[in-house]
Motif scaffolding. Structure first.
Motif, PDB file in Angstrom:
ATOM      1  N   ILE A  34       0.854  -1.188   0.000  1.00  0.00           N
ATOM      2  CA  ILE A  34       0.000   0.000   0.000  1.00  0.00           C
ATOM      3  C   ILE A  34       0.894   1.243   0.000  1.00  0.00           C
ATOM      4  O   ILE A  34       1.647   1.486   0.961  1.00  0.00           O
ATOM      5  N   ASP A  35       0.840   2.009  -1.070  1.00  0.00           N
ATOM      6  CA  ASP A  35       1.699   3.181  -1.266  1.00  0.00           C
ATOM      7  C   ASP A  35       1.017   4.439  -0.749  1.00  0.00           C
ATOM      8  O   ASP A  35      -0.048   4.811  -1.242  1.00  0.00           O
ATOM      9  N   VAL A  36       1.655   5.088   0.196  1.00  0.00           N
ATOM     10  CA  VAL A  36       1.089   6.310   0.769  1.00  0.00           C
ATOM     11  C   VAL A  36       1.962   7.491   0.332  1.00  0.00           C
ATOM     12  O   VAL A  36       3.163   7.522   0.621  1.00  0.00           O
ATOM     13  N   LYS A  61      -4.221 -10.765   4.796  1.00  0.00           N
ATOM     14  CA  LYS A  61      -2.846 -10.746   4.287  1.00  0.00           C
ATOM     15  C   LYS A  61      -2.031  -9.643   4.971  1.00  0.00           C
ATOM     16  O   LYS A  61      -2.580  -8.681   5.521  1.00  0.00           O
ATOM     17  N   VAL A  62      -0.729  -9.806   4.894  1.00  0.00           N
ATOM     18  CA  VAL A  62       0.185  -8.842   5.521  1.00  0.00           C
ATOM     19  C   VAL A  62       0.100  -7.497   4.785  1.00  0.00           C
ATOM     20  O   VAL A  62       0.260  -7.455   3.555  1.00  0.00           O
ATOM     21  N   PHE A  63      -0.169  -6.445   5.512  1.00  0.00           N
ATOM     22  CA  PHE A  63      -0.190  -5.108   4.902  1.00  0.00           C
ATOM     23  C   PHE A  63       1.208  -4.501   4.964  1.00  0.00           C
ATOM     24  O   PHE A  63       1.743  -4.190   6.040  1.00  0.00           O
ATOM     25  N   ASP A  64       1.765  -4.346   3.789  1.00  0.00           N
ATOM     26  CA  ASP A  64       3.124  -3.854   3.577  1.00  0.00           C
ATOM     27  C   ASP A  64       2.972  -2.387   3.148  1.00  0.00           C
ATOM     28  O   ASP A  64       2.710  -2.097   1.990  1.00  0.00           O
ATOM     29  N   VAL A  65       3.074  -1.501   4.135  1.00  0.00           N
ATOM     30  CA  VAL A  65       2.735  -0.090   3.884  1.00  0.00           C
ATOM     31  C   VAL A  65       4.008   0.710   3.601  1.00  0.00           C
ATOM     32  O   VAL A  65       4.939   0.734   4.413  1.00  0.00           O
ATOM     33  N   GLY A  83      -3.890  -0.781  10.927  1.00  0.00           N
ATOM     34  CA  GLY A  83      -3.773  -2.196  10.554  1.00  0.00           C
ATOM     35  C   GLY A  83      -2.573  -2.539   9.694  1.00  0.00           C
ATOM     36  O   GLY A  83      -2.536  -3.606   9.074  1.00  0.00           O
ATOM     37  N   SER A  84      -1.565  -1.665   9.662  1.00  0.00           N
ATOM     38  CA  SER A  84      -0.336  -1.992   8.924  1.00  0.00           C
ATOM     39  C   SER A  84       0.406  -3.090   9.677  1.00  0.00           C
ATOM     40  O   SER A  84       0.379  -3.137  10.906  1.00  0.00           O
TER      41      SER A  84
END
Ligand code: DX5
Ligand code: ZN
Length: 218
Positions: A34-36, A61-65, A83-84
């Motif tokens: 997830i690109d912020v 699933k694993v949130f890869d922020v 939830g990251s």
């Protein structure tokens, strides 16, 4: 080494995010990237913690922020609460890198540190044993659909060599311009966490994930 696929939802259809993440999830992608973007550290603006917390309800699933924001320490707590699972920030964006790493760890999350194409691997040296993941950008951060920069592949190779010398099995993530056509080359440089946006979300998502995993897990 554990090889992990992290589809970047920057290339997904925002009106169908839950649905498209589900397609990547059932096909076997382990992470969701997830690109912020804040419009300051990078020119573009994407989305924030409210999107992360809404998506949290749709998948385990694993949130890869991936935070592309100036002074990320300001928002670590909010992204952790949203939830990251892994929070990666840019070395170039933080005035106190150790403080950001400590903040992420204090919230029980894994920490990643990222470098832009022009930043040398040597700048990471003080932090190698302090983070769970290093993200070597293989395009200029800010936009999807750009071409892979070969000199960044060489940086991955250099970094993997240094980690091996130090006996560290830290994950090396690569992000930008990765497609089925150059996936093997990127793995050969020594990366083990693969981000891909356009290569996964354009076309048949489940088939794309399956095709990537076939190469990564062989
Ligand atoms: C760019 C983002 C990437 C982007 C990659 O700043 O960090 O995660 O989604 O997109 P592709 O895979 O299309 O190059
Ligand atoms: Zn990214």
């Amino acid at each position: 080494m554990n090889f992990i696929l992290s589809p970047s939802i920057l290339a997904a259809d925002c009106a169908k995010l839950g649905e498209q993440i589900h397609a990547a999830d059932v096909a076997g992608a382990e992470y969701i990237h997830i690109d912020v973007m804040d419009g300051t550290f990078v020119p573009s603006i994407s989305y924030g913690m409210n999107v992360v917390s809404s998506l949290r309800k749709t998948t385990d699933k694993v949130f890869d922020v991936h935070l592309m924001i100036t002074e990320p320490i300001r928002y670590i707590e909010e992204f952790a609460k949203a939830g990251s699972d892994i929070i990666t920030f840019h070395l170039e964006a933080a005035s106190d890198v150790n403080a950001v790493i400590d903040k992420i760890h204090s919230l029980g999350k894994k920490a990643g540190i990222s470098i832009k194409p022009a930043t040398p691997v040597s700048e990471l040296l003080p932090y190698l044993d302090k983070v769970e993941m290093i993200l070597v950008m293989t395009v200029e951060p800010g936009f999807g659909g750009q071409a892979f920069l070969p000199h960044c592949g060489e940086k991955v190779k250099e970094l993997r060599g240094i980690l091996n010398e130090r006996g560290l099995s830290t994950d090396i993530e690569v992000d930008g311009g990765i497609y089925l056509s150059n996936l093997q080359e990127v793995l050969d440089y020594g990366a083990n966490v693969i981000v891909s946006g356009s290569g996964i979300f354009k076309g048949d998502i489940e088939k794309n994930v399956t095709d990537y995993l076939k190469i990564m897990k062989k």
